[in-house]
Design a protein around this motif. Sequence first.
Motif, PDB file in Angstrom:
ATOM      1  N   UNK A   1       0.839  -1.203   0.000  1.00 12.57           N
ATOM      2  CA  UNK A   1       0.000   0.000   0.000  1.00 12.57           C
ATOM      3  C   UNK A   1       0.876   1.256   0.000  1.00 12.57           C
ATOM      4  N   UNK A   2       0.520   2.196  -0.861  1.00 14.96           N
ATOM      5  CA  UNK A   2       1.202   3.478  -0.852  1.00 14.96           C
ATOM      6  C   UNK A   2       0.677   4.299   0.321  1.00 14.96           C
ATOM      7  N   UNK A   3       1.556   4.863   1.156  1.00 14.85           N
ATOM      8  CA  UNK A   3       1.088   5.683   2.272  1.00 14.85           C
ATOM      9  C   UNK A   3       0.425   6.963   1.777  1.00 14.85           C
ATOM     10  N   UNK A   4      -0.225   7.673   2.701  1.00 12.89           N
ATOM     11  CA  UNK A   4      -0.966   8.874   2.312  1.00 12.89           C
ATOM     12  C   UNK A   4      -0.072   9.913   1.652  1.00 12.89           C
ATOM     13  N   UNK A   5       1.134  10.083   2.185  1.00  9.41           N
ATOM     14  CA  UNK A   5       2.039  11.090   1.654  1.00  9.41           C
ATOM     15  C   UNK A   5       3.373  10.453   1.307  1.00  9.41           C
ATOM     16  N   UNK A   6       3.995  11.001   0.282  1.00  8.86           N
ATOM     17  CA  UNK A   6       5.321  10.553  -0.119  1.00  8.86           C
ATOM     18  C   UNK A   6       6.353  11.360   0.663  1.00  8.86           C
ATOM     19  N   UNK A   7       7.190  10.682   1.412  1.00  4.14           N
ATOM     20  CA  UNK A   7       8.221  11.318   2.230  1.00  4.14           C
ATOM     21  C   UNK A   7       9.578  11.107   1.554  1.00  4.14           C
ATOM     22  N   UNK A   8      10.010  12.084   0.774  1.00  6.92           N
ATOM     23  CA  UNK A   8      11.229  11.875  -0.008  1.00  6.92           C
ATOM     24  C   UNK A   8      12.466  11.761   0.882  1.00  6.92           C
ATOM     25  N   UNK A   9      12.452  12.424   2.046  1.00  7.58           N
ATOM     26  CA  UNK A   9      13.628  12.351   2.929  1.00  7.58           C
ATOM     27  C   UNK A   9      13.864  10.932   3.434  1.00  7.58           C
ATOM     28  N   UNK A  10      12.817  10.158   3.507  1.00  7.40           N
ATOM     29  CA  UNK A  10      12.958   8.748   3.866  1.00  7.40           C
ATOM     30  C   UNK A  10      13.202   7.891   2.634  1.00  7.40           C
ATOM     31  N   UNK A  11      12.429   8.139   1.592  1.00  4.84           N
ATOM     32  CA  UNK A  11      12.448   7.254   0.430  1.00  4.84           C
ATOM     33  C   UNK A  11      13.745   7.343  -0.356  1.00  4.84           C
ATOM     34  N   UNK A  12      14.241   8.559  -0.596  1.00  8.56           N
ATOM     35  CA  UNK A  12      15.394   8.694  -1.487  1.00  8.56           C
ATOM     36  C   UNK A  12      16.648   8.020  -0.935  1.00  8.56           C
ATOM     37  N   UNK A  13      17.060   8.277   0.303  1.00  7.23           N
ATOM     38  CA  UNK A  13      18.245   7.546   0.813  1.00  7.23           C
ATOM     39  C   UNK A  13      18.017   6.038   0.872  1.00  7.23           C
ATOM     40  N   UNK A  14      16.801   5.627   1.229  1.00  7.54           N
ATOM     41  CA  UNK A  14      16.506   4.191   1.305  1.00  7.54           C
ATOM     42  C   UNK A  14      16.648   3.526  -0.061  1.00  7.54           C
ATOM     43  N   UNK A  15      16.115   4.158  -1.096  1.00  7.08           N
ATOM     44  CA  UNK A  15      16.211   3.584  -2.436  1.00  7.08           C
ATOM     45  C   UNK A  15      17.643   3.605  -2.951  1.00  7.08           C
ATOM     46  N   UNK A  16      18.382   4.674  -2.635  1.00  2.00           N
ATOM     47  CA  UNK A  16      19.783   4.739  -3.057  1.00  2.00           C
ATOM     48  C   UNK A  16      20.572   3.579  -2.455  1.00  2.00           C
ATOM     49  N   UNK A  17      20.304   3.265  -1.186  1.00  2.00           N
ATOM     50  CA  UNK A  17      20.981   2.123  -0.553  1.00  2.00           C
ATOM     51  C   UNK A  17      20.558   0.811  -1.206  1.00  2.00           C
ATOM     52  N   UNK A  18      19.273   0.699  -1.514  1.00  2.00           N
ATOM     53  CA  UNK A  18      18.776  -0.517  -2.161  1.00  2.00           C
ATOM     54  C   UNK A  18      19.473  -0.744  -3.492  1.00  2.00           C
ATOM     55  N   UNK A  19      19.546   0.295  -4.316  1.00  2.00           N
ATOM     56  CA  UNK A  19      20.180   0.165  -5.632  1.00  2.00           C
ATOM     57  C   UNK A  19      21.648  -0.228  -5.497  1.00  2.00           C
ATOM     58  N   UNK A  20      22.319   0.326  -4.474  1.00  2.00           N
ATOM     59  CA  UNK A  20      23.725  -0.023  -4.261  1.00  2.00           C
ATOM     60  C   UNK A  20      23.852  -1.477  -3.803  1.00  2.00           C
ATOM     61  N   UNK A  21      22.972  -1.895  -2.907  1.00  2.00           N
ATOM     62  CA  UNK A  21      23.067  -3.248  -2.338  1.00  2.00           C
ATOM     63  C   UNK A  21      22.835  -4.328  -3.396  1.00  2.00           C
ATOM     64  N   UNK A  22      21.901  -4.095  -4.306  1.00  2.00           N
ATOM     65  CA  UNK A  22      21.571  -5.137  -5.290  1.00  2.00           C
ATOM     66  C   UNK A  22      22.200  -4.867  -6.658  1.00  2.00           C
ATOM     67  N   UNK A  23      23.068  -3.817  -6.734  1.00  2.00           N
ATOM     68  CA  UNK A  23      23.785  -3.497  -7.992  1.00  2.00           C
ATOM     69  C   UNK A  23      22.821  -3.330  -9.159  1.00  2.00           C
ATOM     70  N   UNK A  24      21.826  -2.479  -8.956  1.00  2.00           N
ATOM     71  CA  UNK A  24      20.800  -2.256  -9.983  1.00  2.00           C
ATOM     72  C   UNK A  24      21.400  -1.787 -11.302  1.00  2.00           C
ATOM     73  N   UNK A  25      22.468  -0.997 -11.227  1.00  2.00           N
ATOM     74  CA  UNK A  25      23.004  -0.371 -12.440  1.00  2.00           C
ATOM     75  C   UNK A  25      24.296  -1.032 -12.917  1.00  2.00           C
ATOM     76  N   UNK A  26      24.531  -2.255 -12.504  1.00  2.00           N
ATOM     77  CA  UNK A  26      25.763  -2.949 -12.883  1.00  2.00           C
ATOM     78  C   UNK A  26      25.777  -3.259 -14.371  1.00  2.00           C
ATOM     79  N   UNK A  27      26.939  -3.063 -14.981  1.00  2.00           N
ATOM     80  CA  UNK A  27      27.136  -3.468 -16.371  1.00  2.00           C
ATOM     81  C   UNK A  27      27.315  -4.975 -16.424  1.00  2.00           C
TER      82      UNK A  27
END
Length: 833
Positions: A1-27
């Motif tokens: 479920x999407x929460x009522x409001x989007x909190x970028x201060x929480x979401x952006x660092x969390x997603x940046x860590x996720x992308x780094x952890x799973x190597x989303x942008x790996x060649x």
Amino acid sequence: MLPNRYQFRDAEPRLARLWADVATYAFDPAGSGPIYTIDTPPPTVSGELHIGHCYSFTQTDVIARFQRMRGRRVLYPMGFDDNGLPTERFVEKTIKRKATEMDRAEFLAHCLRLTQETEDRFEALWRRLSLSVDWKYRYSTLSAEAQRTSQASFIQLYQSGRAYDQVAPTLWCPDCQTAIAQAEQDDKTLPTLFTTFAFQLPDGQTLPIATTRPELLPACVAIFVHPQDQRYTHLLGSSAHIASAAFSQQESIEVPILADELVDPAKGSGAVMCCTFGDSTDVRWWRTHQLPLRAAIDRAGRMTALAGPLAGLPITAARKQILHNLAEQGLILQQETIEHTVGVHERCGTPVEYLQTRQWFIRVLDQKERFIAAGRQIRWNPEYMRTRYEHWVENLQWDWCISRQRFLGVPFPAWTCRACGTLLLASQDELPIDPRQTAPGRACSCGSTDFEPEMDVMDTWATSSCSPLIIGRWLDDPAWFQQHFPASLRPQAHDIIRTWAFYTIVKAIYHCDTPPWREIMISGHGLSSERSKISKSKGNGSLDPQALIDQESADALRYWATSVKPGQDTPFNPETIAMGRRLVTKLWNACRFAESRLQDLDASSLATLPAEMLPTDRWLLSRLAQTIAFATRELEQGDFAAARMEVERFFWSDLCDNYLEMAKSRLYKEAGADRQVAQWTLYHALLGVLKLLAPYLPFITEEIYLGLFQQWDGADSIHTSSWPVAPENWIDLEAEQAGKFLIEILRSVRRQKAELGLSVGGALEALRITTSASGLPILQSAQSDLQSVTRARTIGFLLAPAAGSELLSQLRIELVLPQSNLPLNLLSEVGRD
């Protein structure tokens, strides 16, 4: 479920860590898709990153993300340019000590420590901004790999006769105390005194000479006039002199009067003194007429012993003193203040001098046509930037000077035999090597083992121009190099076309006989509030990117960075940032609304076009297809701004303002075929918009995708999902005309409600629409959507009595308020709305 409001201060660092952890942008080297290699500009380690960097690097990232979603295997490395004078000056400023005040090894240790710390901060900011770099391929131009590549390049160029050393007049920065290349010289207009003073002729007459550089009088070796200047033809072959004991080691300076067509008879008195050296013309005259060399200025920008009592004075102080001395002797005939163009070092702003020094050069003057032809094999975006490149090449006057008299840089891998003067180059397996610390492992051909190491270092451009060779593993991996050279894209700013673009083309042509990239995308600059380029050297980047991201969000900053076409400068604009925030909020709210409407979406039907679609559904689907096609085409051409603008227009106007309002009643139904069609249409439209905006707004689009659409679309990340491709049967031009027709009705109703003081959502008792025969079936099919959007309890359709096939030609609209049977407004023509 999407929460009522989007909190970028929480979401952006969390997603940046996720992308780094799973190597989303790996060649993926072992993948099967086509390869797309980006020769990324390595930012100079000479301070902190500013929003100007965020501006240009975000534009590159949009292209990288787009190409990745298109199925290409994107090699997106990041380099840092840390081996040259800008970094050296940055370190000196940071530790508050000059390199000359300490041992070389101690200074280089400071450099290595500070560059590593600074580059780690750069990487942290780039990750927070969400550059989709594969950080496994991070490199620096001071690394062993880069030094090895640069030294191998030098050796090859020397062995092929392209690199040479020479004692010759060279552009010199007295402040940095090093030679510089022509491309590192900027023109700056400054006020200066234009002084006319008197040389004496043998017959006692006066010869007026005007100059802005009186301090060069001790270095005067000739006076030139135009050969057709009738005022002076009788003086050719004679000489002139000036009393100089007060500013020279000589009692008098006597020089020949010569003729040359480069003299402008209309400038000053028409007679010009030639000094070694005041400018490039002096250099040319010195060579052409084989004049003597008299050096009045040393490498530190002070007067030499040639200036007699003025020896040791800085240039500006000597200038004032010479003018004072000339005035005391009554030799000044005239003085005026003029605006004068002065060549300055781009790094520090110090006026450059021309000094006779030994330097290393790469030949370029004899290959201008070849470099222009190479530039024409590359696609330039924007196209007109190629003209800037060609103008630079055409107007080159000097070979490329690559040696620097500094500490931090890639050493020349060479020694000179003290016995016979032979130059000995390092072997390939010895690289990288510092000849100042390591002696050659073999004797000279003459048998001597006594060598003088090359003490200079290479210009930073001599190494950064190897960036496609470095990321292409030129020396070590032929298979990899074949895959990645030439690179697909070189992104860079327009002010370094003359340096980085040109020098990289030079190296690629000399080493590989092919241009280094297929396309070059030129960015403009982020401008300060004073509309000047934001740069580390100017110190006008008052906005801290990290603080701005923390306050406004990375997505909002990226929105500003992608608001203008490639090549265009733009000032930082808080209003554009606010528009980016509003778009993020609108995306969130639209998808939250859709979430509850799509909970029972039939996933099995998503790949098949529904059979019974309303005109509004077919219209939106066709508009979506057209938007996808347009955005794809523009992004393939590199116009990210035009692509985003069209996607935004579709999202705000077509989808949110019109379709969602018209289809809302169907979406609120519990069941039914018309609800399923609206669900199907809304799903594809919202997912399409998210994917089209994902390269620009990576955080909000990922958060929505993972929270809502991943369950159906199935990718691990929106950024590794497939770019939207609309099937041909989505495009329906008749449906688009029908949609325009319905929107005109909607606009008219909204306009009339506003004129009557009603809210847009205000209820109507009835809506009566008179239409042509061609419009009637459209209205009948879309009746439920029209009732939903106009809030009319009933809608009556009347066929216009007059013939007419145009949809809008017979359109009339009447609004009836509750508790009234009378129309409150009547428009005879929609065109009046």
